[in-house]
Design a protein around this motif. Structure first.
Motif, PDB file in Angstrom:
ATOM      1  N   ALA A  58       1.042  -0.925  -0.336  1.00  0.00           N
ATOM      2  CA  ALA A  58       0.138  -0.135   0.023  1.00  0.00           C
ATOM      3  C   ALA A  58       1.056   1.059  -0.369  1.00  0.00           C
ATOM      4  CB  ALA A  58      -1.242  -0.835   1.099  1.00  0.00           C
ATOM      5  N   ARG A  59       0.063   2.366  -0.934  1.00  0.00           N
ATOM      6  CA  ARG A  59       1.269   4.117  -0.201  1.00  0.00           C
ATOM      7  C   ARG A  59       0.306   4.388   0.131  1.00  0.00           C
ATOM      8  NH1 ARG A  59      -1.061   7.406  -2.945  1.00  0.00           N
ATOM      9  NH2 ARG A  59      -3.339   7.282  -4.454  1.00  0.00           N
ATOM     10  N   LEU A  60       1.220   5.668   0.551  1.00  0.00           N
ATOM     11  CA  LEU A  60       0.477   6.828   1.330  1.00  0.00           C
ATOM     12  C   LEU A  60      -0.091   7.297   1.108  1.00  0.00           C
ATOM     13  CD1 LEU A  60       3.853   7.970   3.933  1.00  0.00           C
ATOM     14  CD2 LEU A  60       2.246   6.058   4.114  1.00  0.00           C
ATOM     15  N   ALA A  61      -1.355   8.133   2.002  1.00  0.00           N
ATOM     16  CA  ALA A  61      -2.470   8.610   0.908  1.00  0.00           C
ATOM     17  C   ALA A  61      -2.619   9.921   1.152  1.00  0.00           C
ATOM     18  CB  ALA A  61      -3.285   7.639   0.962  1.00  0.00           C
ATOM     19  N   GLU A  63      -3.500  12.180  -0.082  1.00  0.00           N
ATOM     20  CA  GLU A  63      -4.617  13.393  -0.715  1.00  0.00           C
ATOM     21  C   GLU A  63      -5.955  12.870  -0.208  1.00  0.00           C
ATOM     22  OE1 GLU A  63      -4.211   9.722  -3.084  1.00  0.00           O
ATOM     23  OE2 GLU A  63      -2.593  10.901  -1.247  1.00  0.00           O
ATOM     24  N   LEU A  64      -6.156  11.646   0.520  1.00  0.00           N
ATOM     25  CA  LEU A  64      -7.907  11.544   0.822  1.00  0.00           C
ATOM     26  C   LEU A  64      -7.344  11.739   2.217  1.00  0.00           C
ATOM     27  CD1 LEU A  64      -6.906   7.735  -0.853  1.00  0.00           C
ATOM     28  CD2 LEU A  64      -8.069   9.605  -1.848  1.00  0.00           C
ATOM     29  N   GLU A  65      -7.046  11.937   2.924  1.00  0.00           N
ATOM     30  CA  GLU A  65      -7.543  12.930   4.269  1.00  0.00           C
ATOM     31  C   GLU A  65      -8.344  13.482   4.777  1.00  0.00           C
ATOM     32  OE1 GLU A  65      -3.796  14.391   6.122  1.00  0.00           O
ATOM     33  OE2 GLU A  65      -2.407  12.254   6.154  1.00  0.00           O
ATOM     34  N   LEU A 175     -10.548   1.615  -4.768  1.00  0.00           N
ATOM     35  CA  LEU A 175      -9.213   2.459  -4.451  1.00  0.00           C
ATOM     36  C   LEU A 175      -9.503   2.133  -2.942  1.00  0.00           C
ATOM     37  CD1 LEU A 175      -6.521   3.699  -4.944  1.00  0.00           C
ATOM     38  CD2 LEU A 175      -7.633   5.883  -3.930  1.00  0.00           C
ATOM     39  N   ALA A 177      -9.290   2.389   1.382  1.00  0.00           N
ATOM     40  CA  ALA A 177      -8.004   3.725   1.920  1.00  0.00           C
ATOM     41  C   ALA A 177      -8.400   3.665   3.248  1.00  0.00           C
ATOM     42  CB  ALA A 177      -8.333   5.237   1.863  1.00  0.00           C
ATOM     43  N   ARG A 194      -3.143   4.632   4.761  1.00  0.00           N
ATOM     44  CA  ARG A 194      -3.054   4.190   2.630  1.00  0.00           C
ATOM     45  C   ARG A 194      -4.344   4.225   2.208  1.00  0.00           C
ATOM     46  NH1 ARG A 194      -0.118   1.936   8.008  1.00  0.00           N
ATOM     47  NH2 ARG A 194       2.531   2.204   7.151  1.00  0.00           N
ATOM     48  N   SER A 195      -3.127   3.502   0.736  1.00  0.00           N
ATOM     49  CA  SER A 195      -4.036   3.412  -0.076  1.00  0.00           C
ATOM     50  C   SER A 195      -3.556   2.152  -1.026  1.00  0.00           C
ATOM     51  CB  SER A 195      -4.779   4.332  -0.780  1.00  0.00           C
ATOM     52  OG  SER A 195      -3.865   5.263  -1.706  1.00  0.00           O
TER      53      SER A 195
END
Length: 281
Positions: A58-61, A63-65, A175, A177, A194-195
C-alpha cells in the motif's frame, strides 16, 4: 501528570462519586490515552479475523485525508480502532462491529498542526441487517453503522459521495483507504492512512463485494481497516465498506477483502440522516 498517568490513577475511582460531566471527561481521557499509547500494539488490541489495516504494497495517501477518520471504540477493558468515511460534516459511515454506545465511541483525527483531536458521539445507528455472529453462523450481515458527531468536523474535511446506480462487476477496480497496519505482525505500523488498488473478484452480489489485489502481491484490508471505504476508481464515492479480511499461509490478511455494498443501503442511510437532522431542528 501526563494523560496516561492521569487515566491510570483514576481507573479505579468509584463511579458513584463521579458526576455525569466527570464521567464524560474520564471517557475522553481514556480514549486519548489509547491514541497516545496504543501505537506499539494496535494489532493486538483488535479482533482477529476482522478487516484491519492495509497489508502489502500500500502507499501513503495524504490526498485522501479529507474523506476519512479513525473510529475509536471502548468495550470494558478493551479498546479498538477502525476507519470511517465522512459522509456529512456531522456523520461518519463505518462498520457496525466498530462501534458501541455513544459514550464508548469517538472520532479521532489530527488537526493541521498534527495535534490529536477527539470528537464526542451524539448517536450511533446500526443497520437493522447487522448480525454480530454472521461469520460463525455463515449468514449474510449488513455490517454498517452511522455515527452522529456532537459537533461538526473542521472545514478541512470533505464529505464523500455515496455511490448509486449499477452494482459492481467482476474485474472492476476500487481504491481502498484505511488506517490499518501495513504488517499484521507489527502493530506500530497502524494509524497511518494508506491506500491501494483492489478489484472485484466476484461472485456478483446485491449485498456484498469480494475484492483482491490484482497484482497478487498481498495487498488487502487488515487490522484497523474495518469500516474503510472502497472508493470508485475515478472519484471519491464510497462503493462499499470493508468488514472482513482473509489471508493465506498462516496470515489473517492480504488474500481477500470482504465489503458491504452501500448503494443498496442508501435508503437506510438517508432515512437515518434525515431523522437526525429533523431532531436537531
Amino acid at each position: 501528570m501526563n494523560v496516561a498517568a492521569h487515566v491510570a490513577a483514576n481507573v479505579a475511582a468509584p463511579k458513584e462519586n463521579l458526576t455525569a460531566a466527570s464521567r464524560r471527561q474520564l471517557i475522553l481521557e481514556r480514549l486519548l490515552a489509547l491514541v497516545c499509547l496504543a501505537a506499539p500494539f494496535l494489532a493486538a488490541a483488535l479482533m482477529t479475523g476482522t478487516a484491519a489495516a492495509l497489508v502489502g504494497p500500500a502507499r501513503l495517501a495524504p490526498e485522501l485525508e479529507p474523506y476519512v477518520v479513525t473510529v475509536l471504540n471502548r468495550s470494558g477493558d478493551s479498546s479498538g480502532f477502525c476507519t470511517g468515511s465522512v459522509i456529512s460534516p456531522t456523520v461518519v459511515l463505518t462498520a457496525a462491529h466498530c462501534v458501541g454506545a455513544p459514550d464508548d465511541t469517538r472520532i479521532f483525527f489530527k488537526d493541521a498542526k498534527g495535534a490529536p483531536v477527539l470528537v464526542e458521539t451524539a448517536a450511533v445507528a446500526i443497520n437493522p441487517g447487522f448480525r454480530p455472529d454472521a461469520i460463525r453462523r455463515r449468514i449474510t450481515s449488513i455490517d454498517l453503522a452511522l455515527v452522529l458527531l456532537a459537533e461538526p468536523l473542521p472545514s478541512a474535511f470533505t464529505p464523500v459521495e455515496i455511490a448509486k446506480g449499477a452494482l459492481p462487476t467482476p474485474g472492476q477496480k476500487f481504491l481502498i483507504a484505511g488506517f490499518g497496519v501495513a504488517d499484521e505482525a507489527q502493530g506500530k505500523t497502524g494509524g497511518i492512512l494508506r491506500s491501494g488498488i483492489l478489484v472485484d473478484t466476484g461472485p456478483k452480489s446485491s449485498v456484498l463485494l469480494w475484492a483482491a489485489d490484482p497484482a497478487r502481491s498481498g495487498l488487502g484490508a487488515c487490522t484497523g481497516d474495518s469500516g474503510a471505504p472502497l472508493l470508485s476508481f475515478d472519484r471519491p464515492a464510497v462503493v462499499a465498506v470493508a468488514v472482513w479480511a482473509k489471508g493465506q499461509g498462516g496470515n489473517h490478511c492480504g488474500a481477500l477483502t470482504q465489503a458491504v455494498l452501500v448503494a443498496p443501503q442508501r435508503h437506510w442511510i438517508e432515512t437515518t440522516m434525515n431523522a437526525w437532522s429533523a431532531a436537531a431542528r
